[in-house]
Design an enzyme around this catalytic site. Structure first.
Site, PDB file in Angstrom:
ATOM      1  N   ARG A 121       0.968  -1.159  -0.064  1.00  5.32           N
ATOM      2  CA  ARG A 121      -0.079   0.086  -0.055  1.00  5.32           C
ATOM      3  C   ARG A 121       0.684   1.160   0.191  1.00  5.32           C
ATOM      4  O   ARG A 121       1.609   1.220   0.927  1.00  5.32           O
ATOM      5  CB  ARG A 121      -0.800   0.197   1.264  1.00  5.32           C
ATOM      6  CG  ARG A 121      -1.510   1.340   1.523  1.00  5.32           C
ATOM      7  CD  ARG A 121      -2.858   1.049   2.308  1.00  5.32           C
ATOM      8  NE  ARG A 121      -3.840   0.401   1.951  1.00  5.32           N
ATOM      9  CZ  ARG A 121      -4.944   0.428   2.464  1.00  5.32           C
ATOM     10  NH1 ARG A 121      -5.364   1.372   3.433  1.00  5.32           N
ATOM     11  NH2 ARG A 121      -6.144   0.039   1.725  1.00  5.32           N
ATOM     12  N   HIS A 148      -7.134   1.321  -6.597  1.00  5.14           N
ATOM     13  CA  HIS A 148      -7.289   0.425  -5.481  1.00  5.14           C
ATOM     14  C   HIS A 148      -8.033  -0.856  -6.167  1.00  5.14           C
ATOM     15  O   HIS A 148      -9.178  -1.093  -5.805  1.00  5.14           O
ATOM     16  CB  HIS A 148      -8.294   1.006  -4.491  1.00  5.14           C
ATOM     17  CG  HIS A 148      -8.220   0.324  -3.070  1.00  5.14           C
ATOM     18  ND1 HIS A 148      -7.597  -0.666  -2.749  1.00  5.14           N
ATOM     19  CD2 HIS A 148      -8.870   0.571  -2.068  1.00  5.14           C
ATOM     20  CE1 HIS A 148      -7.692  -0.964  -1.597  1.00  5.14           C
ATOM     21  NE2 HIS A 148      -8.674  -0.274  -1.090  1.00  5.14           N
ATOM     22  N   GLN A 151     -10.054  -3.327  -3.953  1.00  7.14           N
ATOM     23  CA  GLN A 151     -11.315  -2.753  -3.527  1.00  7.14           C
ATOM     24  C   GLN A 151     -12.386  -3.086  -4.547  1.00  7.14           C
ATOM     25  O   GLN A 151     -13.361  -3.752  -4.434  1.00  7.14           O
ATOM     26  CB  GLN A 151     -11.227  -1.342  -3.217  1.00  7.14           C
ATOM     27  CG  GLN A 151     -12.559  -0.677  -2.762  1.00  7.14           C
ATOM     28  CD  GLN A 151     -12.826  -1.314  -1.115  1.00  7.14           C
ATOM     29  OE1 GLN A 151     -12.188  -1.233  -0.662  1.00  7.14           O
ATOM     30  NE2 GLN A 151     -14.040  -1.763  -1.066  1.00  7.14           N
ATOM     31  N   ASP A 243     -17.248   7.429  -1.508  1.00  7.48           N
ATOM     32  CA  ASP A 243     -16.154   7.212  -0.556  1.00  7.48           C
ATOM     33  C   ASP A 243     -15.494   8.709  -0.106  1.00  7.48           C
ATOM     34  O   ASP A 243     -16.042   9.857  -0.357  1.00  7.48           O
ATOM     35  CB  ASP A 243     -14.921   6.798  -1.601  1.00  7.48           C
ATOM     36  CG  ASP A 243     -13.668   6.607  -0.968  1.00  7.48           C
ATOM     37  OD1 ASP A 243     -13.582   6.675   0.408  1.00  7.48           O
ATOM     38  OD2 ASP A 243     -12.367   6.496  -1.737  1.00  7.48           O
ATOM     39  N   CYS A 283     -16.078   1.824   0.389  1.00  2.00           N
ATOM     40  CA  CYS A 283     -15.152   1.097   0.650  1.00  2.00           C
ATOM     41  C   CYS A 283     -14.858   1.060   2.003  1.00  2.00           C
ATOM     42  O   CYS A 283     -14.184   0.303   2.605  1.00  2.00           O
ATOM     43  CB  CYS A 283     -14.167   1.530  -0.227  1.00  2.00           C
ATOM     44  SG  CYS A 283     -13.544   3.116  -0.054  1.00  2.00           S
ATOM     45  N   ARG A 311     -13.635  -8.269   1.182  1.00  2.00           N
ATOM     46  CA  ARG A 311     -12.304  -8.128   1.101  1.00  2.00           C
ATOM     47  C   ARG A 311     -11.428  -9.134   1.280  1.00  2.00           C
ATOM     48  O   ARG A 311     -10.541  -9.669   0.613  1.00  2.00           O
ATOM     49  CB  ARG A 311     -11.948  -6.657   1.719  1.00  2.00           C
ATOM     50  CG  ARG A 311     -12.405  -5.451   1.651  1.00  2.00           C
ATOM     51  CD  ARG A 311     -12.277  -5.227   0.001  1.00  2.00           C
ATOM     52  NE  ARG A 311     -10.634  -5.026  -0.021  1.00  2.00           N
ATOM     53  CZ  ARG A 311      -9.988  -3.852   0.371  1.00  2.00           C
ATOM     54  NH1 ARG A 311     -10.462  -3.043   1.024  1.00  2.00           N
ATOM     55  NH2 ARG A 311      -8.649  -4.078   0.169  1.00  2.00           N
TER      56      ARG A 311
END
Ligand code: CP
Ligand code: NVA
Length: 329
Positions: A121, A148, A151, A243, A283, A311
């Site tokens: 990340r 991402h 996601q 988001d 998310c 996830r």
């Protein structure tokens, strides 16, 4: 020669998924590959819930580098490695200093001499690109400033589970054209989902991204709409998605962003303008009373927490696909 843990390959990973070397962005994936990955993840989820999962990654090690905070991504990968009989090592970026204390290429070479996969990340997307260029084991983007993909993978799987299909649906993204939005703009057309996005002036999606999404959408019967009007975006939407307005790394802009995005909240009034059967996705982490109201996050149309749980299931399938292969010599 004696066989070692890690020499085997699990034969029932679909052949089409064997061509995946890294997982850096949805844009790198053919539509058929993304669809196959989602099918595979949902199959493995059912097997997991039935207690039928086998420890496919016994003896395998995933190195995880975090330059930014995380709950879902870290826990999803760490729990998944444990469930598959392998191990995940968390490398705090304060200690390893990726691209600062040591160049990405050296970090990639060292990790791939000791581990079977790298999950990172990062602030700059270029960092995961460099890791992948110099790694001999698969690299997974666990979020960058640009994308991402983990996601989006969980999101489309959640949509498939909820509606039983993806083709012909419409997803409306309300807010910043950020990493999450960009990954959805690539994932939706590949899975036949029309994608609309409403952002304030100056925060919209780049023209090149829109063109690419449109090109893909034409092939799979999905429309792409870019607007500044949230009510226009959610018309006929099956999924309303939002988001945070301020992503990690942009904290210094948050006051300005809170002002600029004020009319872009996902609340009951906006949700009423979508289809009556519409669901809400986010998310997470969510900032209640900014981009989304508490009654929507916790209301009957929210599938935000099943989305978060997916996830784990999608990342576990991704690990199996990428790490269950012969080790580089
Ligand atoms: N959605 C998501 O990536 O969550 P984390 O930042 O907690 O990993
Ligand atoms: N856009 C957000 C997503 C967090 C999961 C960020 O990058 O901070």
């Amino acid at each position: 020669m004696r066989k070692q843990a890690g020499d085997h390959m699990n034969s029932d990973v679909p052949e089409i998924l064997r061509s995946l070397n890294h997982f850096l962005s949805i844009r790198d994936l053919e539509a058929e590959t993304l669809r196959a990955l989602i099918d595979f993840a949902l199959l493995r989820k059912r097997q997991f819930l039935a207690g039928e999962l086998r420890p496919m990654l016994a003896g395998r090690v995933l190195a995880m580098i975090f330059q930014k905070s995380s709950l879902r991504t870290r826990l999803g990968f760490e729990a998944a490695m444990a469930q598959l009989g392998g191990h995940a090592v968390h490398l705090d970026d304060h200690h390893i200093g990726l691209a600062r204390r040591e160049p990405s290429q050296d970090v990639a070479r060292v990790i791939s001499s000791m581990c079977d996969g790298i999950m990172a990340r990062v602030f700059s997307h270029q960092t995961v690109v460099e890791l992948a260029a110099h790694s001999r084991v698969p690299v997974i983007n666990g979020l960058s400033d640009w994308a991402h993909p983990c996601q989006a993978l969980a999101d489309i799987a959640t949509i498939r589970e909820h509606f039983g299909r993806t083709d012909g649906l419409k997803l409306a993204f309300i807010g910043d054209a950020n990493n999450v939005a960009r990954s959805l703009a690539n994932a939706c057309p590949r899975t036949g989902i029309s994608f609309s996005i409403a952002s304030p002036e100056g925060y919209g999606m780049e023209e090149g991204e829109v063109q690419m999404a449109r090109q893909c959408g034409r092939r799979y019967g999905a429309d792409i709409l870019l607007t500044t009007d949230p009510f226009e975006a959610v018309r006929d939407a099956d999924i309303v998605y939002t988001d945070v307005w301020t992503s990690m790394g942009q904290e210094h802009e948050s006051d300005q962003r809170d002002r600029d995005f004020a009319g872009y909240q996902v609340n009951t009034a906006l949700l009423k303008a979508a289809r009556p059967t519409a669901v809400v996705m986010h998310c997470l982490p969510a900032r209640r009373n900014l981009e989304i109201t508490p009654e929507v996050v916790d209301g009957p149309q929210s599938i935000i927490f099943p989305q978060a749980a997916n996830r784990l299931h999608t990342q576990r399938a991704l690990l199996e696909v990428l790490l269950d292969r012969p080790r580089p010599g």
